[in-house]
Design a protein around this motif. Structure first.
Motif, PDB file in Angstrom:
ATOM      1  N   ARG A   1      63.066 -16.549  16.922  1.00  0.00           N
ATOM      2  CA  ARG A   1      62.936 -17.699  17.503  1.00  0.00           C
ATOM      3  C   ARG A   1      64.071 -18.361  17.841  1.00  0.00           C
ATOM      4  O   ARG A   1      64.294 -19.189  18.685  1.00  0.00           O
ATOM      5  N   TYR A   2      64.930 -18.525  16.801  1.00  0.00           N
ATOM      6  CA  TYR A   2      66.018 -19.223  16.794  1.00  0.00           C
ATOM      7  C   TYR A   2      67.400 -18.588  17.182  1.00  0.00           C
ATOM      8  O   TYR A   2      68.322 -19.172  17.243  1.00  0.00           O
ATOM      9  N   LEU A   3      67.360 -17.076  17.156  1.00  0.00           N
ATOM     10  CA  LEU A   3      68.625 -16.335  17.084  1.00  0.00           C
ATOM     11  C   LEU A   3      68.760 -15.729  18.364  1.00  0.00           C
ATOM     12  O   LEU A   3      67.814 -15.367  18.979  1.00  0.00           O
ATOM     13  N   LEU A   4      69.988 -15.730  18.909  1.00  0.00           N
ATOM     14  CA  LEU A   4      70.438 -14.986  20.126  1.00  0.00           C
ATOM     15  C   LEU A   4      70.533 -13.464  19.679  1.00  0.00           C
ATOM     16  O   LEU A   4      69.901 -12.654  20.530  1.00  0.00           O
ATOM     17  N   ARG A   5      71.083 -13.030  18.444  1.00  0.00           N
ATOM     18  CA  ARG A   5      71.181 -11.765  18.058  1.00  0.00           C
ATOM     19  C   ARG A   5      70.036 -11.518  17.166  1.00  0.00           C
ATOM     20  O   ARG A   5      69.906 -12.101  16.090  1.00  0.00           O
ATOM     21  N   LYS A   6      69.101 -10.763  17.587  1.00  0.00           N
ATOM     22  CA  LYS A   6      67.759 -10.784  16.832  1.00  0.00           C
ATOM     23  C   LYS A   6      67.830  -9.667  15.745  1.00  0.00           C
ATOM     24  O   LYS A   6      68.677  -8.987  15.260  1.00  0.00           O
ATOM     25  N   ILE A   7      66.808 -10.041  14.736  1.00  0.00           N
ATOM     26  CA  ILE A   7      66.524  -9.178  13.317  1.00  0.00           C
ATOM     27  C   ILE A   7      65.525  -8.315  13.849  1.00  0.00           C
ATOM     28  O   ILE A   7      64.456  -8.581  14.288  1.00  0.00           O
ATOM     29  N   VAL A   8      65.850  -6.867  13.843  1.00  0.00           N
ATOM     30  CA  VAL A   8      65.098  -5.564  14.221  1.00  0.00           C
ATOM     31  C   VAL A   8      64.839  -4.911  12.877  1.00  0.00           C
ATOM     32  O   VAL A   8      65.657  -4.718  12.037  1.00  0.00           O
ATOM     33  N   ILE A   9      63.346  -4.875  12.759  1.00  0.00           N
ATOM     34  CA  ILE A   9      63.076  -3.842  11.596  1.00  0.00           C
ATOM     35  C   ILE A   9      62.930  -2.467  12.002  1.00  0.00           C
ATOM     36  O   ILE A   9      61.932  -2.031  12.738  1.00  0.00           O
ATOM     37  N   ASP A  10      63.928  -1.559  11.560  1.00  0.00           N
ATOM     38  CA  ASP A  10      63.720  -0.165  11.807  1.00  0.00           C
ATOM     39  C   ASP A  10      62.721   0.617  11.076  1.00  0.00           C
ATOM     40  O   ASP A  10      62.576   1.742  11.476  1.00  0.00           O
ATOM     41  N   ASP A  11      62.356   0.088   9.989  1.00  0.00           N
ATOM     42  CA  ASP A  11      61.709   0.942   9.119  1.00  0.00           C
ATOM     43  C   ASP A  11      60.209   0.460   9.008  1.00  0.00           C
ATOM     44  O   ASP A  11      60.433  -0.692   8.288  1.00  0.00           O
ATOM     45  N   ASP A  12      59.170   0.642   9.528  1.00  0.00           N
ATOM     46  CA  ASP A  12      57.903   0.008   9.627  1.00  0.00           C
ATOM     47  C   ASP A  12      57.608  -0.342   8.153  1.00  0.00           C
ATOM     48  O   ASP A  12      56.581  -1.263   8.013  1.00  0.00           O
ATOM     49  N   THR A  13      57.776   0.375   7.344  1.00  0.00           N
ATOM     50  CA  THR A  13      57.233   0.287   5.773  1.00  0.00           C
ATOM     51  C   THR A  13      57.736  -0.811   5.083  1.00  0.00           C
ATOM     52  O   THR A  13      57.241  -1.271   4.362  1.00  0.00           O
ATOM     53  N   ILE A  14      58.648  -1.328   5.657  1.00  0.00           N
ATOM     54  CA  ILE A  14      59.179  -2.646   4.847  1.00  0.00           C
ATOM     55  C   ILE A  14      58.912  -3.891   5.614  1.00  0.00           C
ATOM     56  O   ILE A  14      58.993  -4.956   4.953  1.00  0.00           O
ATOM     57  N   GLY A  15      58.055  -3.617   6.707  1.00  0.00           N
ATOM     58  CA  GLY A  15      57.628  -4.888   7.300  1.00  0.00           C
ATOM     59  C   GLY A  15      56.627  -5.628   6.547  1.00  0.00           C
ATOM     60  O   GLY A  15      56.358  -6.850   6.609  1.00  0.00           O
ATOM     61  N   ALA A  16      55.877  -5.043   5.624  1.00  0.00           N
ATOM     62  CA  ALA A  16      54.936  -5.563   4.790  1.00  0.00           C
ATOM     63  C   ALA A  16      55.466  -6.268   3.516  1.00  0.00           C
ATOM     64  O   ALA A  16      54.694  -6.981   2.832  1.00  0.00           O
ATOM     65  N   VAL A  17      56.423  -6.160   3.281  1.00  0.00           N
ATOM     66  CA  VAL A  17      57.430  -6.854   1.909  1.00  0.00           C
ATOM     67  C   VAL A  17      57.133  -7.972   2.211  1.00  0.00           C
ATOM     68  O   VAL A  17      57.667  -8.877   3.152  1.00  0.00           O
ATOM     69  N   ARG A  18      56.642  -8.865   1.089  1.00  0.00           N
ATOM     70  CA  ARG A  18      56.643 -10.366   1.022  1.00  0.00           C
ATOM     71  C   ARG A  18      58.076 -10.840   0.680  1.00  0.00           C
ATOM     72  O   ARG A  18      58.859 -10.410  -0.377  1.00  0.00           O
ATOM     73  N   VAL A  19      58.345 -12.030   1.321  1.00  0.00           N
ATOM     74  CA  VAL A  19      59.765 -12.759   1.232  1.00  0.00           C
ATOM     75  C   VAL A  19      59.520 -14.290   1.044  1.00  0.00           C
ATOM     76  O   VAL A  19      58.126 -14.827   1.725  1.00  0.00           O
ATOM     77  N   GLY A  20      60.270 -14.948   0.396  1.00  0.00           N
ATOM     78  CA  GLY A  20      60.154 -16.319   0.244  1.00  0.00           C
ATOM     79  C   GLY A  20      61.580 -17.144   0.027  1.00  0.00           C
ATOM     80  O   GLY A  20      62.549 -16.503  -0.378  1.00  0.00           O
TER      81      GLY A  20
END
Length: 142
Positions: free
Chosen positions: A89-108
């Motif tokens: 929402r804040y970036l012009l150059r976007k973050i893209v997840i190329d490997d769907d298996t890491i999308g569920a990894v929890r971050v904080g």
């Protein structure tokens, strides 16, 4: 005199979330389904379906909702896919997840919303996520 109310509204896809920090809020509708519904302090009024709903807001959700006012972005046990979408929402150059298996990894953590460098370094170092920078964005993979 009572201090003025304070709230934070956010449109996400086709849903509107209104978090009330002080005071109260109630939906104004032309039908009777929302009659008597009110969000008090530390509650969320959500318009995601046909009928609005009210629910309490945990303190960490309130902190995350207000972080943008200081130029920050806050994640509490958030799936990486949601964190990337929030950052985008804040970036012009976007973050893209190329490997769907890491999308569920929890971050904080708490990071600057305008520069994802610390966020990307944190997930690379602590979670082993591979970060590849291109002219158009940041690609995440295993």
């Amino acid at each position: 005199a009572q201090p003025p109310g304070r709230s934070n509204a956010r449109l996400r896809d086709q849903a509107l979330d209104l978090i009330v920090f002080r005071g109260g809020a109630f939906p104004v509708r032309s039908d009777h389904r929302a009659a008597g519904l009110q969000a008090k302090s530390q509650h969320r009024l959500s318009f995601a379906g046909k009928a609005p709903a009210v629910e309490p807001v945990p303190s960490n959700a309130a902190e995350a909702a207000l972080a943008w006012q200081s130029g920050d972005i806050v994640f509490f046990d958030t799936p990486l896919s949601e964190a990337a979408a929030e950052y985008n929402r804040y970036l012009l150059r976007k973050i893209v997840i190329d490997d769907d298996t890491i999308g569920a990894v929890r971050v904080g953590g708490r990071f600057m919303s305008s520069d994802p460098a610390d966020f990307l370094k944190a997930i690379s170092t602590s979670l082993g996520v591979r970060v590849r920078e291109t002219d158009t964005g940041y690609h995440l993979g295993k």
